[in-house]
Design a protein around this motif. Structure first.
Motif, PDB file in Angstrom:
ATOM      1  N   ILE A 200       0.864  -1.182   0.000  1.00 27.81           N
ATOM      2  CA  ILE A 200       0.000   0.000   0.000  1.00 27.81           C
ATOM      3  C   ILE A 200       0.895   1.224   0.000  1.00 27.81           C
ATOM      4  N   THR A 206      -7.076   7.476   1.391  1.00 29.49           N
ATOM      5  CA  THR A 206      -7.619   6.151   1.071  1.00 29.49           C
ATOM      6  C   THR A 206      -6.704   5.036   1.572  1.00 29.49           C
ATOM      7  N   GLY A 207      -5.443   5.349   1.793  1.00 30.02           N
ATOM      8  CA  GLY A 207      -4.499   4.318   2.237  1.00 30.02           C
ATOM      9  C   GLY A 207      -4.804   3.779   3.607  1.00 30.02           C
ATOM     10  N   THR A 210      -7.775   1.418   3.661  1.00 34.68           N
ATOM     11  CA  THR A 210      -7.418   0.220   2.896  1.00 34.68           C
ATOM     12  C   THR A 210      -6.560  -0.705   3.742  1.00 34.68           C
ATOM     13  N   GLN A 213      -8.740  -2.470   6.399  1.00 35.54           N
ATOM     14  CA  GLN A 213      -9.555  -3.554   5.861  1.00 35.54           C
ATOM     15  C   GLN A 213      -8.724  -4.794   5.556  1.00 35.54           C
ATOM     16  N   CYS A 293      -1.524  -1.532  -4.055  1.00 38.30           N
ATOM     17  CA  CYS A 293      -2.587  -0.530  -4.055  1.00 38.30           C
ATOM     18  C   CYS A 293      -1.931   0.849  -3.956  1.00 38.30           C
ATOM     19  N   CYS A 295      -2.303   4.693  -3.289  1.00 38.05           N
ATOM     20  CA  CYS A 295      -3.197   5.663  -2.649  1.00 38.05           C
ATOM     21  C   CYS A 295      -2.480   7.003  -2.565  1.00 38.05           C
ATOM     22  N   LEU A 319      -6.165   4.216  -6.567  1.00 35.50           N
ATOM     23  CA  LEU A 319      -7.317   4.857  -5.946  1.00 35.50           C
ATOM     24  C   LEU A 319      -7.144   6.366  -5.990  1.00 35.50           C
ATOM     25  N   ASN A 395     -13.387   8.953   1.534  1.00 38.85           N
ATOM     26  CA  ASN A 395     -12.205   8.110   1.408  1.00 38.85           C
ATOM     27  C   ASN A 395     -12.505   6.653   1.760  1.00 38.85           C
ATOM     28  N   MET A 396     -13.271   6.448   2.817  1.00 38.68           N
ATOM     29  CA  MET A 396     -13.576   5.086   3.235  1.00 38.68           C
ATOM     30  C   MET A 396     -14.477   4.391   2.230  1.00 38.68           C
ATOM     31  N   SER A 399     -12.299   3.393  -0.718  1.00 42.46           N
ATOM     32  CA  SER A 399     -11.393   2.347  -0.255  1.00 42.46           C
ATOM     33  C   SER A 399     -12.112   1.011  -0.165  1.00 42.46           C
ATOM     34  N   SER A 400     -13.329   1.008   0.377  1.00 44.28           N
ATOM     35  CA  SER A 400     -14.107  -0.231   0.490  1.00 44.28           C
ATOM     36  C   SER A 400     -14.438  -0.798  -0.883  1.00 44.28           C
TER      37      SER A 400
END
Length: 466
Positions: A200, A206-207, A210, A213, A293, A295, A319, A395-396, A399-400
């Protein structure tokens, strides 16, 4: 690598190569078929990875084919042998077992021995070459050959395509905390997550969600990269950060490292408080990841990740969130996107996320801030890295969506094929989500020339990384 060091062998296959191989090796007549790939290499710390760079499908009518064997003439691969010798590349032979036989046969042993004796006769470099078999369900197993014709199993084979495939013989894992994940996405998906290493880049907007999760889903190892420290303005969107962290200017990666340790779910964390352009070690670690990913907001950061993804066949999720203020204390527009980049196909560049001028401007901004500031004042460069409003709820959400897209590519569960989600655009103010397929984008012919090229000089063919 040290001469006597134990080596773990892996094979990575670009998705477009995998699709061509599967169609060629199983034409529907129940007979074996064969193809050859020219492979780039990645060698570091006891790991040797072969990466498909080009493939040659041996025409069926040039072979003697049966359900249990295939004989073919090797003259067609002489250009591959010449290129392998010139650039220290590897040769991969891959054929089919239409009967589903799950191991190399005695016939395979004999033909491989003859082939690789010739291959090593062509190539002075003593790196390994490989042989692999695809069975009807699309899974692959393989082995490498050393210069003295000893063989070692390929421990991990992965495919960076519309679906991310990982063929690896590892014991299944069952954890009490993973019950709901396994119920939703299946034991196989969870076990893949448990064995995966995911990078990441960027631990803020967004990081941060992420990372949270992926840890809660049980990912085995994560690599987190961010050069910045926590500031008070970050506290509205970085999970697990505190006012004390901001006052002490703690690195974002250090704060997240500590919080993941406190969660106690067993995820291993490798952290780098660096700008990737300044750390070859961090880049090398990311090459070892199964997925990355991104971010980040910067164009040059996105470009670097796109290059790494293409050269080393690592699937890449990008993202992005943009909130535009209206100048009167409110929000004019909220837009977000998730781009899935698979090696050898379209890129962020060919999709129009940035152009050469933007990339050059940001490179100047990073390398020479004083010159950049002077040119910006004169109107010669464009500053893309301006602060914009950012809030945790948006952001969440994006990210989801990205994490669910990763899960969908490990084990497809949506009504449509994963290839239809190369880009997911969300216009939050307009209330719509638009999906676009890979074949709707212009393919990046320049990037395709270097897909799977692996180690070369300069690194990633970027002079500033020499």
């Amino acid at each position: 690598m040290k001469k006597d060091q134990a080596v773990h062998y892996q094979l990575r296959i670009a998705g477009k190569h995998y699709e061509s191989l599967q169609q060629h090796l199983f034409p529907g007549d129940g007979k074996e078929a064969v193809a050859v790939a020219l492979c780039g290499r990645y060698e570091r710390d006891g790991i040797s990875v072969l990466l498909t760079h080009k493939i040659e499908l041996i025409p069926h009518d040039e072979c003697e084919r049966d359900a249990l064997f295939v004989n073919w003439k090797t003259e067609r691969i002489i250009p591959f042998l010449e290129e392998a010798e010139k650039h220290n590349l590897a040769i991969l032979k891959i054929h089919s077992h239409p009967t589903g036989y799950p191991q190399f046969s005695k016939t395979d042993d004999q033909s491989d021995s003859e082939l690789f004796t010739s291959v090593f006769g062509w190539c002075d470099y003593d790196g390994v070459h490989a042989s692999a078999v695809m069975v009807p369900d699309g899974s692959i197993f393989g082995r490498v050959f050393t210069h003295d014709l000893r063989t070692f199993p390929i421990e991990k084979i992965s495919v960076a395509g519309n679906v991310i495939k990982i063929f690896e013989n590892k014991k299944a894992v069952e954890d009490d905390f993973s019950l709901r994940t396994r119920q939703a996405f299946g034991d196989e998906t969870y076990n893949k997550l448990r064995q995966m290493k995911i990078g990441i880049i960027g631990c803020s907007g967004t990081g941060s969600p992420t990372i949270e999760q992926l840890v809660r889903l049980g990912v085995g190892t994560i690599v987190i990269v961010d050069p910045d420290t926590v500031e008070k303005k970050n506290l509205n969107r970085i999970l697990n950060t505190t006012m004390e962290d901001a006052e002490n200017s703690r690195f974002k990666t250090d704060v997240l490292y500590d919080s993941i340790g406190k969660i106690g779910l067993g995820t291993v964390v490798e952290r780098y408080n660096v700008n990737l352009y300044d750390s070859r070690e961090a880049l090398e670690t990311l090459i070892g990841c199964d997925v990355i990913c991104g971010c980040v907001d910067s164009v040059d950061g996105r470009h670097l990740m796109s290059q790494l993804s293409n050269f080393y066949l690592v699937p890449y999720f990008d993202l992005g969130v943009r909130l535009d203020a209206d100048g009167a204390g409110g929000i004019k527009a909220i837009n977000a996107s998730i781009h899935y980049i698979q090696p050898g196909c379209s890129t962020l560049f060919s999709r129009g996320l940035y152009n050469s001028q933007r990339l050059a401007d940001e490179a100047l901004r990073r390398q020479s801030p004083e010159d950049f500031a002077a040119l910006e004042k004169q109107g010669y460069v464009h500053n893309a890295n301006v602060d914009r409003p950012a809030v945790i709820s948006i952001n969440m959400q994006i990210s989801s969506m990205a994490v669910n897209e990763l899960l969908n590519r490990l084990h497809p569960f949506k009504d449509e094929d994963p290839e239809n989600y190369a880009r997911i655009m969300m216009d939050y103010t307009g209330g719509c989500i638009i999906n676009q397929a890979e074949d709707e984008f212009e393919q990046d012919s320049a990037a395709a020339k270097w897909v799977g090229r692996g180690d070369c000089r300069p690194f990633l063919r970027m002079m500033e990384l020499r």
